[in-house]
Design an enzyme around this catalytic site. Structure first.
Site, short mmCIF file in Angstrom:
data_model
loop_
_atom_site.label_atom_id
_atom_site.label_comp_id
_atom_site.label_asym_id
_atom_site.label_seq_id
_atom_site.Cartn_x
_atom_site.Cartn_y
_atom_site.Cartn_z
N ARG A 151 0.75 -1.24 -0.10
CA ARG A 151 0.13 0.14 0.02
C ARG A 151 0.80 1.22 -0.01
O ARG A 151 0.60 2.17 -0.54
CB ARG A 151 -0.98 -0.12 1.09
CG ARG A 151 -2.01 0.99 1.35
CD ARG A 151 -2.85 1.25 2.53
NE ARG A 151 -3.12 0.02 3.02
CZ ARG A 151 -4.39 -0.79 3.04
NH1 ARG A 151 -5.18 0.16 2.29
NH2 ARG A 151 -4.77 -1.69 3.51
N CYS B 92 -26.83 -0.96 -8.82
CA CYS B 92 -28.23 -1.03 -8.17
C CYS B 92 -28.03 -1.70 -6.66
O CYS B 92 -28.54 -2.65 -6.67
CB CYS B 92 -29.07 -1.80 -8.96
SG CYS B 92 -29.15 -1.16 -10.68
N GLU B 93 -27.32 -0.87 -5.73
CA GLU B 93 -27.45 -1.42 -4.41
C GLU B 93 -27.03 0.02 -3.71
O GLU B 93 -26.25 0.83 -3.89
CB GLU B 93 -25.92 -2.15 -4.18
CG GLU B 93 -25.81 -3.48 -4.78
CD GLU B 93 -24.91 -4.10 -4.14
OE1 GLU B 93 -24.87 -4.41 -2.93
OE2 GLU B 93 -24.39 -5.24 -4.95
N1 LLP Z 1 2.52 -9.30 3.04
C1 LLP Z 1 1.33 -9.94 3.41
C2 LLP Z 1 1.50 -11.50 3.80
C3 LLP Z 1 0.02 -9.40 3.16
O1 LLP Z 1 -0.87 -10.31 3.58
C4 LLP Z 1 -0.08 -7.99 2.78
C5 LLP Z 1 -1.53 -7.55 2.86
C6 LLP Z 1 1.01 -7.23 2.41
C7 LLP Z 1 2.35 -8.03 2.70
C8 LLP Z 1 1.01 -6.02 2.10
O2 LLP Z 1 0.41 -5.06 3.11
P1 LLP Z 1 0.49 -3.45 2.89
O3 LLP Z 1 1.99 -2.97 2.79
O4 LLP Z 1 -0.23 -3.39 1.47
O5 LLP Z 1 -0.30 -3.00 3.89
N2 LLP Z 1 -7.48 -5.06 0.33
C9 LLP Z 1 -7.38 -4.61 1.82
C10 LLP Z 1 -6.02 -4.57 2.22
C11 LLP Z 1 -5.58 -6.15 2.19
C12 LLP Z 1 -4.16 -6.52 2.83
C13 LLP Z 1 -3.78 -7.87 2.66
N3 LLP Z 1 -2.43 -8.37 2.90
C14 LLP Z 1 -7.49 -2.89 1.35
O6 LLP Z 1 -7.87 -2.64 0.51
O7 LLP Z 1 -7.49 -2.13 2.58
#
Ligand code: LLP
Length: 433
Positions: free
Chosen positions: A286, A354-355
Site C-alpha cells: 500500500r 443497483c445497491e
Molecule cells: N504481506 C502479506 C503477507 C500480506 O498479506 C499483505 C497484505 C502485505 C504483505 C502487504 O500489506 P500492505 O503493505 O499493502 O499493507 N484489500 C485491503 C488490504 C488487504 C491487505 C492484505 N494483505 C484494503 O484495501 O485495505
C-alpha cells in the site's frame, strides 16, 4: 508535518487550477480514454520504493513489493527495474512476476492456502523462498519438492498475537486470525520442518496486518520475532533471513492522519532485529502504490433527494470497492480547482450500481459539481484496480501510467463483445430462443 512526505510529494498537483499527474493534465487523459480510469504516477511509485531503500540502508535487505496492492505489468516492470523483489500469493501472481521480469530468486511466495499446482509451478520455475503457514502445508510442500528433486528454502510465518489496531478485515496477527502458526508453538513446528527432506529452514516470517498507523504493534511483533530467532538458533536452526511483512499505513485523510514515516519504521526494524545479523525482507504494498494512484470519474448527475444531494458518478463500487467493503475514506477532489471563495455543500457521492452499498461517501463537504465535471479519488493506487469487478456488466476500467509529460494505457478497457464472449452457451441450449 509528517504526512507531507507523501502528501506534498505524490505528483498529483494543481497547475493553473488543473489537476495534473506529473506533467500531464488529467483532462487530457480523460479526453483520450474516457472516464472512469485509474492513473498512476511513475515518479511517486519510484519515490515510495526509494523511501524504503533509505529506511533500511546499511542493513542487508530486499524490499519485496506486495503485488496484491497493484499487479499491473507496467507497475511491476517499474518495480523490477528499481531492484525490488516481489511478494506473490498465487500462481497467477507468480506468473505475473516472471512475465514482468523479476528473477525467480527475487520472488517470495506467501499465502495461507497454496495448492499443489502452485507449489509445482514455483518449484519448477524457481523461487527465493516459500513462507509456509501450517503443518499440512509444510508436509505437502516437502513431498512436492522431493518429487521434483528439489530442496526448497522456507520460512515459517508466525502469528505473534499482536493487536495491529487496524480495520478488523485487514488485521492478521491476532490469535483469532487464520494466518501463520501461533508463536507459542513455533519451536515445535520448526523442529518438524527441519526433519522434512524437501525443506531447508532459513528464516522467520511475520505479517500482522495492513494500514497500520502506529509503530507500536510492529515493535511488539518484531521483538517477539527477535526472541524467537534466538531460541531457534539455540535449537540448532540456521536463521539467516527475517521476512517482516508489509502493513505500513498511508494518509488517506490528509487533514487528519499522519502515519509514521518509512524512516521511522526502519528505525524500529533496526532497533528490534538489527543485531541478529539476518538479511531483512519487507513486503510493502500500500505505501508504495496507494498514493501513487487516483481514480478519475465524471459526474453523471447532480441529483436532489428528499433530504440530501447526490453526486452520481460513472465510477462505482465495482471499480473501487474499498469504501463499500471497509468503510474506507478516500479524499475526493475536483479536477478543475474550485474558484477561491466558492462554497462547499454536503453530498452523498454514489455510483450507478443497483445497491445502496454503492456509496463512496455520505454527507462529504465538496465543491458544487454538475453533470460532466471530472472528480478524482486520491490514494486509489493500491487495492483499487486489483479488487475491481465487472458487476452490472460494467467493463474493467483502463489503467494509465504517467511518466513526466507522457502517459500510456497500461490496461485497456475491454469491449462489450470481449466481455460477453467470455461466456459460452451449452449445446443443449443452442438454438432455443
Ligand atoms: N504481506 C502479506 C503477507 C500480506 O498479506 C499483505 C497484505 C502485505 C504483505 C502487504 O500489506 P500492505 O503493505 O499493502 O499493507 N484489500 C485491503 C488490504 C488487504 C491487505 C492484505 N494483505 C484494503 O484495501 O485495505
Amino acid at each position: 508535518m509528517a504526512f507531507c512526505y507523501i502528501a506534498g510529494m505524490d505528483h498529483f498537483l494543481y497547475k493553473d487550477g488543473i489537476l495534473h499527474a506529473e506533467d500531464v493534465p488529467i483532462p487530457e487523459i480523460a479526453a483520450a480514454v474516457g472516464t472512469p480510469f485509474y492513473v498512476y504516477s511513475s515518479a511517486t511509485l519510484t519515490r515510495h520504493y526509494r523511501l524504503f531503500e533509505e529506511a533500511l540502508a546499511g542493513m542487508d535487505h530486499l524490499i519485496c513489493y506486495a503485488m496484491k496492492a497493484n499487479s499491473n505489468q507496467a507497475v511491476l516492470r517499474l518495480m523490477a527495474s528499481l531492484g525490488a523483489g516481489v511478494d506473490v500469493v498465487s500462481g497467477g501472481e507468480y506468473r505475473r512476476a516472471l512475465a514482468a521480469g523479476f528473477a525467480p530468486e527475487r520472488i517470495v511466495f506467501s499465502g495461507v492456502g497454496k495448492t499443489v499446482e502452485e507449489m509445482e509451478l514455483a518449484l519448477s520455475g524457481g523461487i527465493r523462498q516459500f513462507n509456509v503457514e501450517s503443518e499440512p502445508e509444510m508436509a505437502l510442500l516437502s513431498s512436492v519438492a522431493v518429487r521434483l528433486g528439489k530442496v526448497v528454502p522456507i520460512t515459517v510465518r508466525v502469528n505473534p498475537d499482536v493487536d495491529a489496531k487496524t480495520h478488523e478485515k485487514i488485521a492478521t496477527g491476532k490469535a483469532e486470525n487464520k494466518f501463520g502458526i501461533p508463536i507459542s508453538r513455533a519451536r515445535e513446528v520448526y523442529a518438524q520442518a527441519a526433519a522434512l527432506p524437501g525443506l531447508k529452514v532459513i528464516g522467520v516470517d511475520v505479517h500482522i496486518g495492513s494500514q497500520l498507523t502506529d509503530l507500536e504493534p510492529f515493535e511488539q511483533a518484531y521483538l517477539k520475532v527477535s526472541e524467537l530467532t534466538r531460541s531457534l538458533r539455540a535449537d540448532g536452526h540456521t536463521i539467516e533471513r527475517l521476512d517482516l511483512g508489509g502493513g505500513l499505513g498511508i494518509p488517506y485523510e490528509r487533514s487528519n492522519l499522519a502515519p509514521p514515516l518509512p524512516l521511522e519504521y526502519g528505525e524500529v526494524v533496526r532497533r528490534t532485529v538489527g543485531d541478529l545479523g539476518c538479511e531483512i525482507e519487507i513486503e510493502p504494498g500500500r505505501l508504495i502504490a496507494g498514493n501513487a494512484g487516483m481514480l478519475i470519474a465524471s459526474v453523471i448527475y447532480e441529483k436532489s433527494g428528499e433530504d440530501r444531494d447526490f453526486l452520481i458518478l460513472d465510477a462505482a463500487m465495482n471499480d473501487l470497492i474499498r469504501p463499500a467493503m471497509y468503510g474506507a475514506y478516500h479524499d475526493i477532489v475536483p479536477v478543475i480547482e474550485a474558484a477561491p471563495g466558492e462554497g462547499q455543500k454536503p453530498y452523498d457521492v454514489v455510483g450507478p450500481v443497483c445497491e445502496s452499498g454503492d456509496t463512496f461517501t455520505k454527507q462529504r463537504m465538496l465543491n458544487p459539481a454538475q453533470s460532466g465535471d471530472l472528480i478524482g479519488f486520491r490514494s486509489a493506487g493500491a487495492y483499487g484496480a486489483v479488487m475491481s469487478s465487472e458487476y452490472n456488466t460494467r467493463p474493467l476500467i483502463p489503467e494509465i501510467l504517467v511518466h513526466e509529460h507522457q502517459f500510456a494505457v497500461i490496461r485497456a478497457r475491454p469491449t462489450f463483445d470481449e466481455i460477453i464472449n467470455r461466456d459460452t452457451i451449452p449445446e443443449w441450449l443452442e438454438g432455443s430462443d
